[in-house]
Write an enzyme that holds these catalytic residues in place. Structure first.
Site, PDB file in Angstrom:
ATOM      1  CE  LYS A   1      39.793-143.231  10.359  1.00 28.16           C
ATOM      2  NZ  LYS A   1      39.109-144.300   9.637  1.00 28.16           N
TER       3      LYS A   1
ATOM      4  CD  GLU B   1      37.169-137.488   4.433  1.00 30.87           C
ATOM      5  OE1 GLU B   1      36.975-137.163   5.611  1.00 30.87           O
ATOM      6  OE2 GLU B   1      36.734-138.547   3.946  1.00 30.87           O
TER       7      GLU B   1
ATOM      8  CD  GLU C   1      37.239-140.912  16.056  1.00 29.74           C
ATOM      9  OE1 GLU C   1      37.658-142.012  15.619  1.00 29.74           O
ATOM     10  OE2 GLU C   1      37.676-139.813  15.660  1.00 29.74           O
TER      11      GLU C   1
ATOM     12  CE  LYS D   1      36.325-149.036   2.558  1.00 23.09           C
ATOM     13  NZ  LYS D   1      36.622-148.008   1.555  1.00 23.09           N
TER      14      LYS D   1
ATOM     15  N   GLY E   1      34.348-144.314   1.920  1.00 18.67           N
ATOM     16  CA  GLY E   1      33.483-143.963   3.055  1.00 18.67           C
ATOM     17  C   GLY E   1      32.465-142.881   2.718  1.00 18.67           C
ATOM     18  NE  ARG E   2      36.082-138.436  -0.081  1.00 17.82           N
ATOM     19  CZ  ARG E   2      37.162-139.159   0.203  1.00 17.82           C
ATOM     20  NH1 ARG E   2      37.195-139.862   1.324  1.00 17.82           N
ATOM     21  NH2 ARG E   2      38.182-139.207  -0.625  1.00 17.82           N
TER      22      ARG E   2
ATOM     23  CG  HIS F   1      17.258-113.716   9.257  1.00 14.09           C
ATOM     24  ND1 HIS F   1      16.550-112.551   9.362  1.00 14.09           N
ATOM     25  CD2 HIS F   1      16.559-114.504   8.402  1.00 14.09           C
ATOM     26  CE1 HIS F   1      15.446-112.636   8.637  1.00 14.09           C
ATOM     27  NE2 HIS F   1      15.428-113.816   8.031  1.00 14.09           N
TER      28      HIS F   1
HETATM   29  C1  G6Q Z   1      35.538-141.224   4.204  1.00 15.69           C
HETATM   30  C2  G6Q Z   1      36.630-141.341   5.131  1.00 15.69           C
HETATM   31  C3  G6Q Z   1      36.222-141.317   6.583  1.00 15.69           C
HETATM   32  C4  G6Q Z   1      35.647-142.636   7.095  1.00 15.69           C
HETATM   33  C5  G6Q Z   1      35.605-142.605   8.620  1.00 15.69           C
HETATM   34  C6  G6Q Z   1      35.012-143.856   9.205  1.00 15.69           C
HETATM   35  O1  G6Q Z   1      35.640-141.245   3.004  1.00 15.69           O
HETATM   36  O2  G6Q Z   1      37.394-142.440   4.818  1.00 15.69           O
HETATM   37  O3  G6Q Z   1      35.310-140.296   6.870  1.00 15.69           O
HETATM   38  O4  G6Q Z   1      34.385-142.863   6.560  1.00 15.69           O
HETATM   39  O5  G6Q Z   1      36.893-142.397   9.111  1.00 15.69           O
HETATM   40  O6  G6Q Z   1      35.742-144.985   8.831  1.00 15.69           O
HETATM   41  P1  G6Q Z   1      35.181-146.426   9.114  1.00 15.69           P
HETATM   42  O7  G6Q Z   1      33.905-146.601   8.350  1.00 15.69           O
HETATM   43  O8  G6Q Z   1      36.246-147.387   8.668  1.00 15.69           O
HETATM   44  O9  G6Q Z   1      34.923-146.510  10.588  1.00 15.69           O
END
Ligand code: G6Q
Length: 538
Positions: free
Chosen positions: A501, A350, A209, A203, A264-265, A381
């Protein structure tokens, strides 16, 4: 939370504390039918919960007292309910499949943008699927590598596995998320550069990462194909940040956008689902969106008494706040849903892992539970022992499908028999008398007795399809939303993620600097020094 509503709920918990599910079922033959409902392809049986009509009325009163109805409307109509980030929360617009729908943010209808990105995704996915989209050397694409993390990874991973039966089998999908170089290295070992498409899904396009993996993948590709120009044929982006995408070297014509009102989620039905669309095709993707939308409409319009996400949310709150349950378990009896618990974990933890309410005051009650789970029957199990006979109360959702995509002998009957048997055993247990009647020696009776009275929900679909997957995800999204409203927390920010971050950047400079620094606490300094020594940076 509303005190009056809780006084009633607490008094009913006290009143019912000696009544077991066994007794409730024995005296009420209509219970299973009364505490069941259907929505958007899913059947929910919630009769194996510690409830009666009075308790349900008290729970619905709690929902009413929290202003839930008005909050639902605020979300669907684009009000900025994510106040700490000043944003609307409109993942429901992404799957609003009604052709004339209009949804406004700041006076502008967002739907034309949603439709145009979907059309662009469909066009691109079609080209990759048909082989029309060629790599730099003219070969067709065989491997798709999604590079993203968190919300830009967990949804696509979960859904790609879940919808494998609908996938184009001559394409292979990989998901690289971890900044551990092993994740990328092992993936690159599996693919040939000239047949590989990288989707950089971020996003913000600044996440450490993702950007580190994306840069390493770009260097690898250039090294393998010997031309910088190859990047344009092998990299596309999914992002809200056009400038950053261009700076990375991806042609913005190959960028699929979304908007700051998509968390994001909650972003799977946005362009973040591009890898999924390539896998299952735009027609199946449209069915996924239709499933999401059907559950959205149900949530927005059904009375609370017949509203699946609201009922599941209230049951969760009953156990978390009325019975002190700290965790919550998701148990899909479907191998295709193997990553669903991990996906839910992020969505729930989250969103509602918050300790201050909307006025900024520390809450005096528990909020989001610790969520976990594994597919059945594997979990049986391993950790079910604790659910059956441990000291913790762990409410569980069992999820299953009546028909399998892979009928082999009677395996599916056995799978489903296990699901049903587990909910039965958890609810009804086994008394000492029953053990004795089975001839269990007296000394072993305490160990072979099962208390029962353990609450479960059972969710059943006829089949796992794009439609039922979409509606299942939306069901949980709205459950989490409802709980956030009742707990009065902001479910759509994630300052804890942002903290991580920032923190790592500070430590990274100390790991790599020429001179060691001692600016952290004694423990962290010691760990950094030990690492520096091991990698030869004394
Ligand atoms: C989700 C969070 C988090 C995010 C990641 C990736 O709701 O905000 O999990 O999706 O940190 O972020 P970017 O899409 O900006 O790389």
């Amino acid at each position: 939370m509303n005190e009056q509503a809780w006084e009633k709920i607490d008094s009913l918990i006290d009143k019912n504390q000696n009544t077991t599910l066994r007794e409730m079922f024995a005296k009420d033959p209509g219970r299973a039918a009364r505490y069941s409902l259907e929505a958007a392809g899913w059947f929910l049986d919630y009769s194996k919960n510690r409830i009666d009509d009075e308790m349900m009325r008290a729970l619905f009163a709690l929902a009413e007292s929290s202003g839930l109805k008005a909050e639902i409307e605020k979300m669907f109509t684009g009000e900025k309910i994510n106040e700490t980030e000043g944003r609307a929360v409109l993942h429901t617009a992404l799957r609003n499949v009604e052709p004339d729908a209009k949804v406004f943010v700041d006076g502008r209808d967002v739907m034309p943008g949603v439709r145009s990105v979907l059309a662009a995704m469909g066009d691109f996915a079609g080209k990759v699927r048909s082989g029309e989209w060629k790599g730099w050397t003219g070969k067709r694409i065989r491997n798709i590598v999604n590079i993203g993390i968190g919300g830009s990874d967990l949804g696509p991973v979960m859904a790609n596995i879940a919808l494998t039966p609908y996938s184009q089998r001559d394409l292979r999908f990989f998901f690289v998320s971890n900044v551990d170089s092993t994740h990328l290295a092992e993936t690159l070992r599996e693919v040939a550069a000239d047949e590989t498409l990288f989707i950089i899904a971020s996003k913000t396009f600044t996440t450490q990462e993702t950007m580190s993996n994306a840069e390493a993948a770009r260097e690898w590709l250039i090294g393998q194909l010997g031309a910088k120009e190859a990047v344009a044929r092998h990299f596309v982006a999914v992002s809200t940040a056009a400038e950053e995408v261009a700076a990375f070297g991806i042609d913005v014509a190959n960028m699929f956008g979304f908007w700051d009102w998509v968390g994001g989620r909650y972003s799977l039905p946005s362009a973040i689902g591009l890898s999924l669309m390539i896998s299952i095709g735009k027609e199946n993707y449209a069915k996924l969106l239709a499933g999401y939308h059907a559950m959205d409409v149900h949530f927005r319009t059904a009375p609370f008494e017949r509203n699946m996400p609201v009922i599941m949310a209230l049951l969760g709150i009953l156990y978390a706040n009325g019975y002190g349950a700290e965790t919550y378990c998701c148990l899909p009896y479907d191998q295709y849903l193997s990553r669903f618990p991990a996906y839910l974990q992020q969505m729930d933890m989250e969103s509602n892992g918050k300790c201050v309410d909307k006025s900024g005051r520390r809450v005096t009650y528990s909020t989001g539970p610790i969520e976990w789970g594994e597919p059945g029957t594997n979990g049986q199990h391993s950790f079910y022992q604790l659910i059956h006979q441990g000291t913790h109360l762990i409410p569980c959702d069992f999820i299953g499908c009546s028909r399998t995509h892979n009928p082999i002998g009677d395996l599916h009957d056995k799978l489903m028999a296990n699901l049903f048997a587990q909910t039965e055993a958890l609810a009804f247990g086994k008394t000492a008398e029953e053990c004795r009647a089975e001839g269990v020696p007296e000394a072993l009776v305490p160990f072979k007795t099962f208390e029962g009275n353990k609450p479960t929900n059972t969710l059943l679909a006829d089949e796992l399809t794009p439609y039922t997957l979409g509606s299942l995800v939306a069901l949980y999204e709205h459950k989490v939303f409802t709980q956030g409203v009742i707990w009065n927390v902001y479910s759509y920010d994630q300052w804890g993620v942002q903290l991580g971050k920032v923190l790592a950047k500070g430590v990274l400079s100390d790991l790599t600097a020429k001179e060691p620094s001692a600016r952290h606490d004694a423990s962290t300094n010691q760990l950094i020094a030990r690492y520096r020594k091991a990698v030869g940076r004394q």
